[in-house]
Design a protein around this motif. Structure first.
Motif, PDB file in Angstrom:
ATOM      1  N   LEU A  93       0.848  -1.192   0.000  1.00  0.00           N
ATOM      2  CA  LEU A  93       0.000   0.000   0.000  1.00  0.00           C
ATOM      3  C   LEU A  93       0.887   1.247   0.000  1.00  0.00           C
ATOM      4  CD1 LEU A  93      -2.908   0.941   0.002  1.00  0.00           C
ATOM      5  CD2 LEU A  93      -2.892   0.890   2.485  1.00  0.00           C
ATOM      6  N   VAL A  94       1.002   1.877  -1.152  1.00  0.00           N
ATOM      7  CA  VAL A  94       1.923   3.003  -1.331  1.00  0.00           C
ATOM      8  C   VAL A  94       1.558   4.191  -0.436  1.00  0.00           C
ATOM      9  CG1 VAL A  94       2.767   4.688  -3.010  1.00  0.00           C
ATOM     10  CG2 VAL A  94       2.554   2.280  -3.653  1.00  0.00           C
ATOM     11  N   PRO A  95       0.287   4.647  -0.357  1.00  0.00           N
ATOM     12  CA  PRO A  95      -0.019   5.800   0.495  1.00  0.00           C
ATOM     13  C   PRO A  95       0.338   5.578   1.959  1.00  0.00           C
ATOM     14  CG  PRO A  95      -1.827   5.348  -1.001  1.00  0.00           C
ATOM     15  CD  PRO A  95      -0.900   4.197  -1.101  1.00  0.00           C
ATOM     16  N   ALA A  96       0.186   4.360   2.458  1.00  0.00           N
ATOM     17  CA  ALA A  96       0.550   4.085   3.851  1.00  0.00           C
ATOM     18  C   ALA A  96       2.050   4.250   4.054  1.00  0.00           C
ATOM     19  CB  ALA A  96       0.109   2.676   4.234  1.00  0.00           C
ATOM     20  N   ALA A  97       2.849   3.795   3.106  1.00  0.00           N
ATOM     21  CA  ALA A  97       4.299   3.947   3.222  1.00  0.00           C
ATOM     22  C   ALA A  97       4.709   5.416   3.203  1.00  0.00           C
ATOM     23  CB  ALA A  97       4.981   3.192   2.082  1.00  0.00           C
ATOM     24  N   ILE A  98       4.062   6.216   2.374  1.00  0.00           N
ATOM     25  CA  ILE A  98       4.406   7.643   2.299  1.00  0.00           C
ATOM     26  C   ILE A  98       4.046   8.348   3.606  1.00  0.00           C
ATOM     27  CG2 ILE A  98       3.864   9.795   1.107  1.00  0.00           C
ATOM     28  CD1 ILE A  98       3.524   8.182  -1.433  1.00  0.00           C
TER      29      ILE A  98
END
Length: 540
Positions: free
Chosen positions: A265-270
């Motif tokens: 999950l890209v948004p969670a990493a950001i």
């Protein structure tokens, strides 16, 4: 199964009787009975036969007596069952007619079913009436029936469903939300109620309530484990985004929980990386981004990783981009990250090589625009820049966050069109999938590189030299040409001037605009390899 057991019991009974009679036949004997002075003698076999006959006669008389005694009730039950069967047949026909949209037949069957069945004992009659009212457009009557069904424990869920649909049709979103939440609280296993309630809570930003409802759905086995984990990760990410400004520690914890449920999950990493950066923990921020980059290379991950520290130089950012490329080699996002960082660091050869490699992997608009930027920064050749810009127009469009046809610049947990949770995907918009079809055997990148025009060297700027002038207020004016112009041209005869006071050569006459190309800086005049400076006149 019951028939088989009955047949088996019958055979066992016959075997037992046969075994009993055989046992008595093998053991002969006599039975003597004195009854009122009379001696009755018989064998054991005859006595056993008489006893069994008496039992059979008693049972037959008992069955006959019981049948006659219960016959009125049996008759009533027979006719009641027949009436009930006719009522259910009418009800079934009416429901089929309502589903087909035949309101007349549905009303007729509803009236017949009411005459044969009791409405208070058969709730399907209310359902048939409500469906017939909807077909006829009598929505007020349908809502009244749905409200009546919602008050009965047996039909509560069906009534709430009908009220929710009617409220949604009328645009009464608050009423629809209340009906859906009531149904979801009483029966979280209902998919429509849970979904609608979840969407309403997400739109309102009530992430804790949404997560609690999602957990109830998971316990009720409405969602499988993988889908429930994904949706919960999205909800946790949305909650972390809201908490990032005011509560970075809580945002970090929720983002990390989301990454445990959905590792790509890209948004969670950001969000987690930004929270770590606010704690000045750049190492953990970089580690979090690297783990997600290995699973799902994304340009937002690359940008957050390369620009994680504001004090880095362009060379430092290039080194970070190269580290990302080492983690995910031969990937278009890795190559583009290195190419952009190299362009910023003025390493044009590396930037060009990485961008061309990315173009060979996948021809995208972003790749050719980057090549145009590199060309402008390195050579400034307008022909090559226009070439790359033209390739960008023909290339496939870049991926973006898309949900239900809506293209967004940033990720959102809920679709703004339908309110669906986890609707955004990183993909090419459906109306911009590809550019024009390229003909030939070569790929788009190879063809673009093969038709790239050569670099045109820049012409050195020429500084005009002042021409020699002899000015005398009393004497006639004589104006001479520049030395370089005189060396390239033959001397022209002086043109006569009135009163013989001035002498001007023919080459010094300014050419008119008409009859030659306009003075466009982008258009070269083939008749003039090197523009010559004109002689300026100074008249007194």
């Amino acid at each position: 199964m019951t028939t088989v057991l009955k047949i088996l019991f019958f055979f066992i009974t016959i075997l037992v009787l046969g075994f009993g009679f055989s046992w008595l036949a093998d053991r002969p004997g006599a039975l003597s009975i004195i009854w009122e002075g009379q001696l009755i003698e018989m064998s054991l076999m005859v006595a056993a036969t008489i006893i069994i006959g008496i039992v059979a006669i008693v049972m037959a008389f008992w069955w006959l007596f019981r049948t006659l005694w219960t016959s009125p009730h049996s008759v009533r039950r027979y006719f009641r069952a027949r009436t009930r069967d006719r009522g259910y047949q009418a009800l079934s026909t009416g429901l089929i007619a309502a589903g087909a949209g035949n309101a007349i037949l549905a009303r007729k069957m509803s009236a017949r079913a009411r005459g044969l069945l009791r409405a208070d004992q058969e709730p399907l009659i209310l359902v048939l009436d409500a469906q017939a009212s909807l077909i006829e457009g009598r929505h007020d009557e349908a809502r009244r029936l749905f409200q009546q069904m919602s008050e009965d424990a047996e039909t509560r869920e069906l009534g709430l469903r009908g009220l929710y649909v009617e409220a949604s049709r009328l645009g009464a979103h608050e009423a629809a939300r209340q009906y859906a939440e009531t149904a979801a609280e009483n029966a979280p296993y209902l998919p429509w109620a849970a979904k609608a309630t979840l969407e309403y809570r997400c739109r309102a930003g009530h992430w804790d309530d949404a997560i609690r409802l999602l957990d109830q759905q998971r316990v009720a086995h409405v969602l499988d484990r993988h889908e429930a984990d994904r949706l919960k990760a999205v909800l946790l990410t949305a909650k972390a985004q809201d908490q990032l400004e005011g509560e970075p520690l809580a945002a970090r914890d929720h983002a990390l929980k989301a990454l445990k449920l959905a590792k790509d999950l890209v948004p969670a990493a950001i969000v987690a990386a930004k929270a770590y950066q606010r704690e000045d923990n750049l190492r953990k921020a970089a580690h979090t981004l690297e783990q997600v980059w290995k699973l799902s290379p994304h340009p937002e991950i690359a940008q957050a990783y390369v620009r994680s520290r504001s004090g880095d130089s362009a060379v430092d950012r290039l080194k970070k981009a190269e580290k990302l490329e080492a983690l995910k080699p031969n990937n278009i996002e890795s190559l583009l990250a290195v190419a952009e960082a190299a362009l910023e660091a003025q390493e044009f050869d590396k930037a060009r090589a990485k961008a061309e490699a990315a173009a060979r992997i996948e021809s995208r608009e972003r790749v050719y625009l980057l090549l145009a930027d590199i060309e402008e920064a390195e050579t400034g050749d307008q022909g090559r820049i226009r070439h790359w810009m033209g390739q960008a127009v023909k290339a496939a469009r870049d991926p973006a966050w898309v949900a239900d046809g809506h293209v967004s610049e940033r990720w959102m947990p809920v679709s703004p069109v339908t309110g669906r949770l986890d609707a955004f995907e990183w993909k090419v918009p459906f109306d911009q999938i590809e550019g024009p079809i390229e003909e030939g055997n070569l790929s788009g990148a190879e063809k673009a590189l093969g038709t790239l025009p050569p670099i045109v060297p820049k012409e050195p700027e020429q500084v005009p030299r002042p021409s020699a002038r002899i000015i005398d207020e009393e004497a006639p004016v004589v104006i001479e040409e520049k030395p370089e112009a005189a060396a390239n041209k033959q001397a022209a005869a002086p043109l006569p001037v009135a009163n013989g006071e001035r002498s001007i050569k023919a080459d010094d006459i300014v050419e008119p605009f008409f009859g030659r190309p306009p003075d466009d800086p982008g258009v070269k005049d083939p008749g003039r390899a090197a523009p010559e400076a004109k002689t300026r006149l100074k008249l007194f």
